[in-house]
Design a protein around this motif. Structure first.
Motif, short mmCIF file in Angstrom:
data_model
loop_
_atom_site.label_atom_id
_atom_site.label_comp_id
_atom_site.label_asym_id
_atom_site.label_seq_id
_atom_site.Cartn_x
_atom_site.Cartn_y
_atom_site.Cartn_z
N MET A 52 18.11 -5.91 4.93
CA MET A 52 18.14 -5.06 6.11
C MET A 52 18.32 -5.88 7.38
N VAL A 53 17.52 -6.93 7.54
CA VAL A 53 17.59 -7.74 8.77
C VAL A 53 18.86 -8.56 8.79
N GLY A 54 19.13 -9.27 7.69
CA GLY A 54 20.30 -10.14 7.66
C GLY A 54 21.60 -9.40 7.86
N SER A 55 21.75 -8.25 7.23
CA SER A 55 22.99 -7.48 7.38
C SER A 55 23.17 -6.98 8.81
N ALA B 299 10.96 -16.08 15.98
CA ALA B 299 10.77 -14.74 16.54
C ALA B 299 9.99 -13.90 15.55
N MET B 300 9.05 -13.11 16.08
CA MET B 300 8.18 -12.29 15.23
C MET B 300 8.43 -10.81 15.52
N PRO B 301 9.24 -10.15 14.71
CA PRO B 301 9.50 -8.73 14.92
C PRO B 301 8.32 -7.85 14.51
N THR B 302 8.24 -6.71 15.13
CA THR B 302 7.29 -5.68 14.74
C THR B 302 7.83 -4.96 13.51
N ASN B 303 7.25 -3.82 13.14
CA ASN B 303 7.71 -3.05 11.98
C ASN B 303 9.16 -2.62 12.17
N LEU B 304 9.99 -2.95 11.21
CA LEU B 304 11.42 -2.69 11.32
C LEU B 304 11.85 -1.54 10.41
N TYR B 305 12.96 -0.92 10.76
CA TYR B 305 13.54 0.13 9.92
C TYR B 305 15.02 0.21 10.26
N ASP C 76 17.39 -0.65 4.42
CA ASP C 76 15.96 -0.80 4.17
C ASP C 76 15.66 -0.55 2.69
N ASN C 77 14.46 -0.91 2.28
CA ASN C 77 14.00 -0.69 0.91
C ASN C 77 13.26 0.64 0.86
N PHE C 78 13.83 1.62 0.19
CA PHE C 78 13.23 2.95 0.10
C PHE C 78 12.53 3.20 -1.23
N SER C 79 12.31 2.14 -2.01
CA SER C 79 11.71 2.33 -3.33
C SER C 79 10.25 2.76 -3.21
N PRO C 80 9.76 3.60 -4.12
CA PRO C 80 8.38 4.08 -4.04
C PRO C 80 7.35 2.96 -4.14
N GLN C 81 7.65 1.89 -4.87
CA GLN C 81 6.67 0.83 -5.10
C GLN C 81 6.77 -0.32 -4.10
N GLY C 82 7.93 -0.53 -3.49
CA GLY C 82 8.11 -1.73 -2.68
C GLY C 82 8.37 -1.51 -1.21
N SER C 83 8.41 -0.27 -0.76
CA SER C 83 8.83 0.00 0.61
C SER C 83 7.69 -0.08 1.61
N HIS C 84 8.07 -0.27 2.88
CA HIS C 84 7.13 -0.17 3.99
C HIS C 84 6.92 1.31 4.32
N VAL C 85 6.02 1.54 5.28
CA VAL C 85 5.57 2.91 5.53
C VAL C 85 6.70 3.84 5.96
N LEU C 86 7.57 3.42 6.88
CA LEU C 86 8.56 4.35 7.41
C LEU C 86 9.60 4.75 6.36
N ARG D 290 16.93 9.42 13.04
CA ARG D 290 18.02 10.30 12.62
C ARG D 290 19.17 9.50 12.01
N SER D 291 19.53 8.39 12.61
CA SER D 291 20.63 7.59 12.07
C SER D 291 20.23 6.93 10.75
N THR D 292 18.96 6.54 10.63
CA THR D 292 18.48 5.94 9.38
C THR D 292 18.46 6.96 8.26
N TYR D 293 18.05 8.18 8.57
CA TYR D 293 18.03 9.23 7.55
C TYR D 293 19.46 9.57 7.12
N ALA D 294 20.38 9.57 8.06
CA ALA D 294 21.79 9.81 7.71
C ALA D 294 22.29 8.72 6.77
#
Length: 328
Positions: free
Chosen positions: A30-33, A177-183, A187-197, A313-317
């Motif tokens: 997600m970050v690198g791309s 650099a220390m980023p906050t929570n990213l989305y 992103d990783n949307f897997s049920p076992q490995g994803s972050h909250v958002l 909205r753009s992430t959901y799309a």
């Protein structure tokens, strides 16, 4: 934390040469791309990267061979093993060991092959669980870490120290650099490995499609979190490389936060879920609040541009467009 020692680096930041080779470690994540998209949009013509199947960054010899072959002038170290509360709590050894090996190998190879400018990306989880809010960079190492992700945090703290050590011993103008929570996209949307958002996006989308009457989320919904779109982070990365230098890590975020319950309600609206939301209070909340002080970033001349609702909205799309190839 003790006072940061003067490292003696004599360097004035300026525009990076667009024709020089720029290696993005973790370029398919997600970050690198996002960094690759930003660099190419800004006219960089020699951006390189290798997938994990092509180059295992935990393999020291392979990493050194890659640097010897490609000889990058600039490096963004965005590769990492990442995950949410469940993954970090279940596999702390993996998060500590794999991230340490990735960081040490890339940073040592970059030093060996004389990389001019490098940015190491960590995470806001490096700060103490009960750090005063908003969290300043000086809060590092002033208290106990959040137990659910302390192994990952220790690895990232080691990366910061590694960059500072390179500055002191070798005079390289490398930064962290220390980023906050990213989305965002990829992103990783897997049920076992994803972050909250992303976990909430998938949960509410599936519930909306199934016509479920309710969704149950972990915790109480009261913790406050700050969210930054990954395209904003990519813009901040390039800005810092061209406008900032110094040994201390720089916080990257929006400087504002929302409760998990508020973000869940927004995602429910974005996905079209019309049922109820329940909270499983037997599950951990994690850190009660985490919002970064981004004063140093603002002083360097950069602020976030993408609003949370627009970003969601753009992430959901993107999620809907790529549902057939999401990680499980």
């Amino acid at each position: 934390m003790s006072e940061l020692p003067t490292d003696g680096v004599d360097f004035t930041p300026g525009p990076l040469e667009r024709e020089s080779r720029f290696y993005v470690a973790g370029h398919r994540g997600m970050v690198g791309s996002a960094i690759v998209r930003k660099l190419e949009a800004e006219g960089f013509t020699d951006v390189v990267g290798q997938s994990s199947s092509e180059l295992d960054l935990k393999d020291r010899d392979a990493v050194f061979a890659y640097f010897a072959e490609t000889k990058p002038r600039y490096v963004a170290l965005a590769a990492a093993k990442v995950g949410g509360i469940l993954a970090n709590s279940t596999y702390p050894v993996d998060f500590l060991s794999e991230n340490m090996r990735i960081q040490v190998n890339v940073l040592d190879a970059a030093l060996e092959h004389d990389v001019e400018r490098l940015i190491f990306l960590g995470s806001s989880c490096i700060y103490p669980k009960f750090a005063p809010q908003p969290i300043t960079e000086d809060a590092l190492l002033t208290g106990y870490l959040e137990p659910t992700n302390d192994a990952y945090a220790i690895a990232k703290i080691a990366g910061i120290m590694h960059v500072q050590a390179v500055r002191r011993q070798y005079g390289k103008p490398w930064i962290s650099a220390m980023p906050t929570n990213l989305y965002g996209p990829n992103d990783n949307f897997s049920p076992q490995g994803s972050h909250v958002l992303p976990a909430l996006i998938r949960r509410y989308d599936e519930a909306a499609r199934a016509g479920d009457a309710s969704v149950t989320n972990w915790g109480t919904g009261t913790p406050r979190r700050e969210f930054l779109h990954v395209d904003d982070l990519a813009a901040a990365v390039l800005h810092l490389l061209e406008h900032h230098d110094g040994p201390q890590q720089v916080n990257v975020g929006t400087g504002s936060d929302v409760t998990i319950a508020e973000i869940a309600a927004t995602i429910a609206g974005v996905t079209g879920f019309e049922g109820d939301t329940a909270w499983d209070t037997s599950k951990p909340d994690g850190t009660p609040q985490k919002v970064l002080d981004v004063s140093n970033l603002a002083t360097a001349g950069w602020t976030a541009q993408i609003s949370l609702e627009d970003g969601l909205r753009s992430t959901y799309a993107w999620y809907l467009e790529n549902a057939d190839r999401l990680r499980e």
